[in-house]
Design a protein around this motif. Structure first.
Motif, PDB file in Angstrom:
ATOM      1  N   ARG B  36       0.851  -1.175   0.000  1.00  0.00           N
ATOM      2  CA  ARG B  36       0.000   0.000   0.000  1.00  0.00           C
ATOM      3  C   ARG B  36       0.895   1.236   0.000  1.00  0.00           C
ATOM      4  O   ARG B  36       2.009   1.209   0.560  1.00  0.00           O
ATOM      5  N   ASP B  38       1.029   5.339   0.731  1.00  0.00           N
ATOM      6  CA  ASP B  38       0.420   6.480   1.403  1.00  0.00           C
ATOM      7  C   ASP B  38       1.390   7.661   1.356  1.00  0.00           C
ATOM      8  O   ASP B  38       2.617   7.467   1.471  1.00  0.00           O
ATOM      9  N   SER B  87      -6.540   3.860   0.590  1.00  0.00           N
ATOM     10  CA  SER B  87      -5.143   3.979   0.164  1.00  0.00           C
ATOM     11  C   SER B  87      -5.029   3.591  -1.302  1.00  0.00           C
ATOM     12  O   SER B  87      -5.991   3.154  -1.938  1.00  0.00           O
ATOM     13  N   ARG B 110      -6.836   2.509  -6.566  1.00  0.00           N
ATOM     14  CA  ARG B 110      -7.095   3.520  -5.536  1.00  0.00           C
ATOM     15  C   ARG B 110      -8.400   3.149  -4.851  1.00  0.00           C
ATOM     16  O   ARG B 110      -9.475   3.200  -5.463  1.00  0.00           O
TER      17      ARG B 110
END
Lengths: 113, 114
Positions: B36, B38, B87, B110
């Motif tokens: 993921r 971020d 995320s 997304r």
């Protein structure tokens, strides 16, 4: 523990300027090192890699040299274009032979006309 | 050229739903990975797999599970989606070897959890 540290962005440049993005790592041993580029809305693309000390990777005008003595792998390009605007990552491969990558935060580069 | 395909570019789900993210690669790679991404944190490894039916936890596996029933397909499952799982999710694949093969990434999904 082992880590990767990249210079903080955004880095803002004018077209045709010289680009340097600093990347340093801490690790046990000498891991393979990579540069990836992520254009807006896309996944990561491999830009170049180096697998041992003093290796120099190059692609599309970008270069980076694996410096064992400074544990660094800085990315350089002599003359940037607006199309080089992207986020750049310099992960190191972990030394556990699973082929995992450890990433830093990434560096956003913005090139203006 | 290696092709890693993620099933959705954008996905919106509700809290508590079970969410499936699918990834397929066409290069017969042994290794597959889920990350993921971020802002300010880069990419963090959730799970990876080095063979069919094999899986290993990455750095942030809590709240996720994975499935690899076929070599070319690796699924990420959010058992009960929560808002903090909103995320960008990226899948990658590579050859299993000691010669430091690079990973090849999909375009990302997304995911928004409402």
């Amino acid at each position: 523990g082992d880590s990767v540290t990249q210079m903080e962005g955004p880095v803002t440049l004018s077209e045709e300027a010289f680009l340097t993005i600093n990347c340093t790592y801490t690790a046990t041993g000498y891991p393979s090192l990579f540069w990836y580029v992520q254009y807006p809305g896309e996944g990561l693309q491999l830009l170049l890699k180096a697998t041992k000390a003093d290796d120099k990777g190059s692609n599309k005008g970008f270069e980076a040299t694996y410096r064992k003595e400074t544990t660094s792998f800085h990315l350089e390009k002599g003359s940037v274009q607006v199309s080089d605007s992207a986020v750049y990552f310099c992960p190191r491969m972990t030394t556990d032979s699973w082929g995992k990558l450890q990433f830093g935060a990434g560096t956003q580069v913005v090139v203006t006309p | 050229d290696v092709k890693v395909t993620q099933s959705s570019r954008y996905l919106v789900k509700r809290t508590g739903e079970k969410v499936f993210l699918e990834c397929v690669q066409d290069m017969d790679h042994e290794n597959m990975f889920w990350y993921r991404q971020d802002p300010g944190l880069g990419l963090r490894l959730i799970y990876f797999s080095y063979d069919v039916k094999m899986k290993e936890k990455g750095d942030i596996p809590e709240g996720y599970s994975v499935s690899r029933e076929k070599k070319e397909r690796f699924s990420l499952i959010l058992e009960s989606a929560s808002t903090n799982q909103t995320s960008m999710y990226l899948c990658a694949s590579s050859f299993y070897s000691r010669s430091n093969q690079p990973q090849h990434f999909g375009d990302g999904t997304r995911l928004s959890i409402l």
